[in-house]
Write an enzyme that holds these catalytic residues in place. Structure first.
Site, PDB file in Angstrom:
ATOM      1  N   SER A 140      22.087 185.166  44.243  1.00  0.00           N
ATOM      2  CA  SER A 140      20.733 185.568  44.482  1.00  0.00           C
ATOM      3  C   SER A 140      19.772 185.155  43.224  1.00  0.00           C
ATOM      4  CB  SER A 140      20.799 187.217  44.421  1.00  0.00           C
ATOM      5  OG  SER A 140      19.495 187.427  44.434  1.00  0.00           O
ATOM      6  N   TYR A 153      22.797 194.996  40.501  1.00  0.00           N
ATOM      7  CA  TYR A 153      22.851 194.159  41.391  1.00  0.00           C
ATOM      8  C   TYR A 153      22.832 192.619  40.692  1.00  0.00           C
ATOM      9  CZ  TYR A 153      21.428 191.311  45.348  1.00  0.00           C
ATOM     10  OH  TYR A 153      21.387 190.399  46.568  1.00  0.00           O
TER      11      TYR A 153
END
Ligand code: NAP
Length: 259
Positions: A140, A153
């Site tokens: 990401s 995350y």
């Protein structure tokens, strides 16, 4: 592009994984669609409706026995393994750092990072035997820089980038390639709360405005990169973290001029 390639895709029940499964099957791949969510059956039905070839497998990517099992399903069903897209992930809920518990941390990193490691670990022996293989992981933009997710995350995705870089070198000379995709904001099940709340506030037209492409992305735009990296067309791309983010990660913080 993927004619007769046997490919495993995790997180195939929704979003990026579903779009990639459908696209890969359209490019000629036989796909094992893996997800913890039974909606993965719908992905397979859609592939079959388009005359593609796929099987569904319910599995938790963070469980080693499940990973070994979904890889074996590919071998048993299609005869071999050519590529794997370790894509399943969870957002972790975007909690502020001080609210994060040890359990939160373990859950996010178990799915997002351990899940990728296990996919790599258990697919590599099959690729080594064949002298070729393509591994793609979903990281990401959150793994590159701050402000695209919670600390759990972001750390989990930085870990995925590191796996791609480190494993590429550990697999030197084997014919196996590994790369990570770093999506920007994509409209999927994971980001539904962001879109729902913007729609409720009437600020939908502001989503994605901080990148130079001036919009958010769609799952098929990540799927195209994943299929390319899984294919032999990407034969000289290895060990990279490739942003597919409308240009978001290309800049230092910058204010768009007012019109
Ligand atoms: P999504 O629509 O929620 O799809 C993810 C799929 O993975 C869901 O079907 C989910 O099931 C499944 N899953 C969750 N935990 C699992 C587990 N332990 N084992 C097997 N499957 C599991 O989200 P997405 O946006 O397509 O996400 C795909 C990947 O892209 C993720 O790694 C995510 O971090 C990454 N990513 C997304 C964006 C974005 O803007 N959407 C940006 C950057 C990176 P449930 O629905 O039941 O949880």
């Amino acid at each position: 592009m993927l004619e007769n390639k046997n490919i495993i895709i995790t997180g195939a029940g929704s979003g990026i994984g579903r779009a990639t499964s459908i696209l890969a099957a359209g490019y000629g791949a036989n796909v094992v669609c893996v997800d913890l969510n039974p909606c993965v059956e719908e992905t397979v039905q859609e592939i079959k409706a388009g005359n593609g070839n796929a099987v569904a497998q319910i599995a938790d990517v963070s469980r080693e026995d499940d990973v070994q099992h979904y890889i074996q399903i590919c071998i048993d069903t299609f005869g071999s393994l050519h590529g794997i897209y370790a894509n399943a992930g969870v957002s972790g809920g975007g909690k502020p750092m001080l609210d994060l518990t040890v359990e939160d941390w373990h859950r996010t990193l178990s799915v997002n990072t351990l899940g990728v490691f296990l996919a790599v670990k258990h697919s590599v022996p099959h690729f080594t035997q064949a002298g070729a293989g393509a591994i793609v992981c979903t990281a990401s933009v959150a793994g590159l820089r701050a402000n695209a997710g919670g600390v759990d995350y972001s750390a989990s995705k930085a870990g995925v980038i590191s796996i791609a870089q480190t494993v590429a070198y550990q697999l030197h000379g084997t014919g196996i390639r590994i790369n990570a995709i770093c999506p920007g904001l994509i409209e999927t099940g994971m980001t539904k709360p962001v879109f729902d709340s913007a729609r409720q506030r009437g600020t939908e037209n502001r989503i994605g405005q901080i990148n130079p492409t001036k919009r958010f992305g769609q799952p098929h735009e990540i799927a195209e990169m994943a299929c390319f990296l899984l294919s032999e067309r990407a034969s000289y791309v290895n060990g990279q973290a490739i942003p597919v983010d409308g240009g978001l990660s290309a800049s230092h913080p910058w204010a768009f001029p007012r019109n």
